[in-house]
Design a protein around this motif. Structure first.
Motif, PDB file in Angstrom:
ATOM      1  N   ALA A  36      57.887  12.387  32.066  1.00 47.40           N
ATOM      2  CA  ALA A  36      59.378  13.711  31.882  1.00 47.40           C
ATOM      3  C   ALA A  36      58.718  14.728  32.674  1.00 47.40           C
ATOM      4  O   ALA A  36      59.183  15.596  32.603  1.00 47.40           O
ATOM      5  CB  ALA A  36      59.426  14.083  30.412  1.00 47.40           C
ATOM      6  N   PRO A  37      59.543  14.336  34.479  1.00 46.97           N
ATOM      7  CA  PRO A  37      58.957  14.946  35.478  1.00 46.97           C
ATOM      8  C   PRO A  37      60.264  16.309  36.317  1.00 46.97           C
ATOM      9  O   PRO A  37      61.587  15.962  35.101  1.00 46.97           O
ATOM     10  CB  PRO A  37      58.859  13.937  36.246  1.00 46.97           C
ATOM     11  CG  PRO A  37      59.572  12.998  36.243  1.00 46.97           C
ATOM     12  CD  PRO A  37      59.676  12.457  34.351  1.00 46.97           C
ATOM     13  N   SER A  38      59.542  17.090  35.827  1.00 44.32           N
ATOM     14  CA  SER A  38      60.482  18.207  36.628  1.00 44.32           C
ATOM     15  C   SER A  38      61.059  17.730  37.719  1.00 44.32           C
ATOM     16  O   SER A  38      59.679  18.051  38.910  1.00 44.32           O
ATOM     17  CB  SER A  38      59.614  19.854  35.674  1.00 44.32           C
ATOM     18  OG  SER A  38      59.533  19.573  35.007  1.00 44.32           O
ATOM     19  N   PRO A  39      61.977  17.725  37.771  1.00 41.34           N
ATOM     20  CA  PRO A  39      62.804  17.591  39.181  1.00 41.34           C
ATOM     21  C   PRO A  39      62.673  19.092  40.395  1.00 41.34           C
ATOM     22  O   PRO A  39      63.249  19.373  40.518  1.00 41.34           O
ATOM     23  CB  PRO A  39      64.037  17.490  39.481  1.00 41.34           C
ATOM     24  CG  PRO A  39      64.610  18.016  38.547  1.00 41.34           C
ATOM     25  CD  PRO A  39      63.300  17.885  37.253  1.00 41.34           C
ATOM     26  N   ASP A  72      67.523  34.747  30.367  1.00 40.57           N
ATOM     27  CA  ASP A  72      68.244  34.661  30.823  1.00 40.57           C
ATOM     28  C   ASP A  72      69.460  33.620  30.479  1.00 40.57           C
ATOM     29  O   ASP A  72      69.849  32.717  31.123  1.00 40.57           O
ATOM     30  CB  ASP A  72      68.478  33.888  32.267  1.00 40.57           C
ATOM     31  CG  ASP A  72      66.451  33.324  32.320  1.00 40.57           C
ATOM     32  OD1 ASP A  72      66.567  32.702  31.018  1.00 40.57           O
ATOM     33  OD2 ASP A  72      66.209  32.806  33.016  1.00 40.57           O
ATOM     34  N   LYS A  73      69.090  33.121  28.932  1.00 39.52           N
ATOM     35  CA  LYS A  73      70.471  31.915  28.499  1.00 39.52           C
ATOM     36  C   LYS A  73      70.214  31.238  28.882  1.00 39.52           C
ATOM     37  O   LYS A  73      70.552  30.256  29.055  1.00 39.52           O
ATOM     38  CB  LYS A  73      71.231  32.240  29.006  1.00 39.52           C
ATOM     39  CG  LYS A  73      72.249  33.677  28.442  1.00 39.52           C
ATOM     40  CD  LYS A  73      73.655  34.053  29.167  1.00 39.52           C
ATOM     41  CE  LYS A  73      74.188  35.771  28.438  1.00 39.52           C
ATOM     42  NZ  LYS A  73      73.470  36.180  26.388  1.00 39.52           N
ATOM     43  N   GLN A 132      67.633  16.501  30.734  1.00 38.23           N
ATOM     44  CA  GLN A 132      67.764  17.498  29.779  1.00 38.23           C
ATOM     45  C   GLN A 132      69.106  18.381  30.138  1.00 38.23           C
ATOM     46  O   GLN A 132      70.123  19.014  28.508  1.00 38.23           O
ATOM     47  CB  GLN A 132      66.684  18.247  29.851  1.00 38.23           C
ATOM     48  CG  GLN A 132      65.326  17.923  29.036  1.00 38.23           C
ATOM     49  CD  GLN A 132      64.284  19.473  29.797  1.00 38.23           C
ATOM     50  OE1 GLN A 132      64.170  20.525  30.129  1.00 38.23           O
ATOM     51  NE2 GLN A 132      63.778  19.087  28.342  1.00 38.23           N
ATOM     52  N   SER A 133      69.857  18.513  31.053  1.00 39.63           N
ATOM     53  CA  SER A 133      71.278  19.295  31.689  1.00 39.63           C
ATOM     54  C   SER A 133      72.623  18.669  31.219  1.00 39.63           C
ATOM     55  O   SER A 133      72.906  19.880  30.442  1.00 39.63           O
ATOM     56  CB  SER A 133      71.112  19.245  33.274  1.00 39.63           C
ATOM     57  OG  SER A 133      70.856  18.087  33.751  1.00 39.63           O
ATOM     58  N   GLN A 162      67.196  24.748  35.566  1.00 46.20           N
ATOM     59  CA  GLN A 162      68.327  24.662  36.709  1.00 46.20           C
ATOM     60  C   GLN A 162      67.608  25.646  38.158  1.00 46.20           C
ATOM     61  O   GLN A 162      67.700  24.980  39.308  1.00 46.20           O
ATOM     62  CB  GLN A 162      69.989  24.790  36.622  1.00 46.20           C
ATOM     63  CG  GLN A 162      69.891  23.583  35.527  1.00 46.20           C
ATOM     64  CD  GLN A 162      70.141  22.570  35.933  1.00 46.20           C
ATOM     65  OE1 GLN A 162      70.880  22.325  36.849  1.00 46.20           O
ATOM     66  NE2 GLN A 162      70.159  21.218  35.548  1.00 46.20           N
ATOM     67  N   ALA A 163      67.484  26.665  37.760  1.00 46.84           N
ATOM     68  CA  ALA A 163      66.877  27.821  38.860  1.00 46.84           C
ATOM     69  C   ALA A 163      65.556  27.104  39.245  1.00 46.84           C
ATOM     70  O   ALA A 163      65.533  27.412  40.523  1.00 46.84           O
ATOM     71  CB  ALA A 163      66.067  29.229  38.066  1.00 46.84           C
ATOM     72  N   ARG A 164      64.758  26.110  38.744  1.00 43.59           N
ATOM     73  CA  ARG A 164      63.429  25.753  39.773  1.00 43.59           C
ATOM     74  C   ARG A 164      63.953  24.376  39.913  1.00 43.59           C
ATOM     75  O   ARG A 164      63.193  23.921  40.802  1.00 43.59           O
ATOM     76  CB  ARG A 164      62.601  25.871  39.411  1.00 43.59           C
ATOM     77  CG  ARG A 164      62.210  26.897  37.834  1.00 43.59           C
ATOM     78  CD  ARG A 164      60.773  26.625  37.097  1.00 43.59           C
ATOM     79  NE  ARG A 164      59.975  26.188  37.573  1.00 43.59           N
ATOM     80  CZ  ARG A 164      58.784  25.061  37.323  1.00 43.59           C
ATOM     81  NH1 ARG A 164      59.594  24.351  35.640  1.00 43.59           N
ATOM     82  NH2 ARG A 164      58.715  24.687  37.535  1.00 43.59           N
ATOM     83  N   VAL A 165      65.138  23.540  40.082  1.00 40.92           N
ATOM     84  CA  VAL A 165      65.769  22.372  40.742  1.00 40.92           C
ATOM     85  C   VAL A 165      65.780  22.342  41.737  1.00 40.92           C
ATOM     86  O   VAL A 165      65.855  23.182  42.610  1.00 40.92           O
ATOM     87  CB  VAL A 165      66.784  21.328  39.717  1.00 40.92           C
ATOM     88  CG1 VAL A 165      67.297  20.560  40.376  1.00 40.92           C
ATOM     89  CG2 VAL A 165      66.410  21.255  37.874  1.00 40.92           C
ATOM     90  N   VAL A 166      65.646  21.827  42.641  1.00 41.07           N
ATOM     91  CA  VAL A 166      65.210  20.879  44.300  1.00 41.07           C
ATOM     92  C   VAL A 166      66.171  20.214  44.107  1.00 41.07           C
ATOM     93  O   VAL A 166      65.975  18.826  43.665  1.00 41.07           O
ATOM     94  CB  VAL A 166      64.271  20.556  44.657  1.00 41.07           C
ATOM     95  CG1 VAL A 166      64.437  20.223  46.312  1.00 41.07           C
ATOM     96  CG2 VAL A 166      62.888  22.479  44.331  1.00 41.07           C
ATOM     97  N   VAL A 167      67.330  20.043  45.073  1.00 46.24           N
ATOM     98  CA  VAL A 167      68.048  19.183  45.068  1.00 46.24           C
ATOM     99  C   VAL A 167      68.089  17.451  45.470  1.00 46.24           C
ATOM    100  O   VAL A 167      67.076  18.041  45.628  1.00 46.24           O
ATOM    101  CB  VAL A 167      69.311  19.685  45.332  1.00 46.24           C
ATOM    102  CG1 VAL A 167      70.824  18.623  45.893  1.00 46.24           C
ATOM    103  CG2 VAL A 167      70.204  21.303  45.296  1.00 46.24           C
ATOM    104  N   ASN A 168      68.797  16.627  44.515  1.00 45.74           N
ATOM    105  CA  ASN A 168      67.771  15.826  44.614  1.00 45.74           C
ATOM    106  C   ASN A 168      66.514  14.858  44.876  1.00 45.74           C
ATOM    107  O   ASN A 168      66.220  14.004  44.889  1.00 45.74           O
ATOM    108  CB  ASN A 168      68.189  14.916  46.087  1.00 45.74           C
ATOM    109  CG  ASN A 168      69.762  14.983  46.547  1.00 45.74           C
ATOM    110  OD1 ASN A 168      70.077  14.844  45.832  1.00 45.74           O
ATOM    111  ND2 ASN A 168      70.527  15.650  47.435  1.00 45.74           N
TER     112      ASN A 168
END
Ligand SMILES: [Zn+2]
Length: 306
Positions: free
Chosen positions: A16-19, A182-183, A83-84, A54-60
């Motif tokens: 389960a990597p974080s993108p 931050d919800k 997860q999103s 989502q704030a840490r996600v790097v697009v693609n």
């Protein structure tokens, strides 16, 4: 590449990597250990993208991670989950926990927590319990986090690499956050809910998550979820003792057989030289056949130069 050759249900593992960037050597280790352990048990191996924050996600970067894994020769079962796309599951679980009166609203700032801990002589970083008995209402209008009341009982589990691990949640962690100010649903909550919904039976991951495991087991018990088996592999650190990550500028994995062999040997598997393998399939077949989790070093970290 999807693999549909397996239908046994008794072992379901996952990676389960974080993108948040490219797949680097540190995450290759977690992918390899979870994959080899699953396949050596004829189990399923699932992929999940942990993009709750989502704030840490790097697009693609999810696409880059998947293509690097495929290029390295990993084959996963079922569809990749995100997860999103599971927010309803977390919301339902949060409501369920709120009904047990195990949760409470917390309005403390980081600074307040630090000051209160110092005043009370509590270890830095441990929540001092300030809002626990204030019965603030759990509303969505006011800004607050939601914490879970922990117990002072010792929580213990057997880790297949690190051995017996025990933690007193109340003393060492304190009431922990399951829904952030931050919800955003907390990492602990989302992971426990996802692993349950995907019917995960075995979790093999990095040592940095070992001290999250008692929190996750505590949640599983409250929710009447089965407890998976755990194994936490050592972290790869660079010559400055920094964990290989985006922050330490770790390089993207090149997927050469020599890199795969290096990772296997880091994990204590006595892998032959890269030139002994005709191709990547040959390497994976070897690793899965001879994989022995008991050979993974029982340590927190090891240095690697990549
Ligand atoms: Zn508080």
């Amino acid at each position: 590449m999807k693999n549909t050759n397996f239908d046994q249900k008794y072992y379901r593992g996952r990676f389960a990597p974080s993108p948040t960037g490219e797949l680097h050597f540190g995450s290759l280790l977690a992918a390899m250990a979870s994959y080899a352990d699953a396949r050596s048990h004829n189990g399923h191996w699932l992929l999940r993208i942990d993009d709750i924050d989502q704030a840490r996600v790097v697009v693609n970067s999810d696409k880059h991670i998947l293509s690097t894994l495929e290029h390295c020769g990993f084959q996963w079962d079922e569809n990749v989950t995100y997860q999103s796309q599971c927010l309803n599951n977390y919301q339902d679980t949060l409501l369920k926990l709120n009904r047990t009166e195990q949760t409470f609203a917390c309005t403390c700032s980081r600074k307040q927590i630090k000051e209160q801990s110092e005043q009370l002589g509590i270890k830095n970083g441990v929540y001092p319990g300030t809002c626990r008995n204030h019965h603030k209402s759990l509303t969505t209008s006011q800004e607050h986090a939601i914490r879970l009341k922990t117990s002072g009982d010792k929580l213990s589990f057997f880790d297949h690499v690190q051995g017996q691990y025990t933690q007193n949640l109340q003393k060492e962690v304190g009431d922990f956050i399951i829904y952030r100010r931050d919800k955003v649903f907390s990492y602990q909550l989302s992971v426990v809910v996802d692993d349950f919904h995907s019917d995960i039976t075995h979790i093999v991951r990095g040592f940095d998550l070992l001290d999250s495991t008692p929190k996750q087991i505590f949640l599983q018990r409250l929710l009447n979820y089965p407890q998976p088996d755990y194994a936490h592999i050592p972290l790869a650190v660079n010559q400055n003792d920094l964990k290989l990550s985006k922050l330490s500028h770790a390089q993207k994995v090149d997927c050469n057989i020599s890199t795969l062999v290096l990772a296997a040997n880091f994990l204590g598997q006595k892998c032959p030289d890269a030139k002994e393998f005709d191709n990547k399939d040959d390497f994976w077949q070897y690793l899965v056949t001879y994989w022995d989790i008991n050979r993974v070093p029982k340590m927190e970290k090891q240095m690697i130069l990549v």
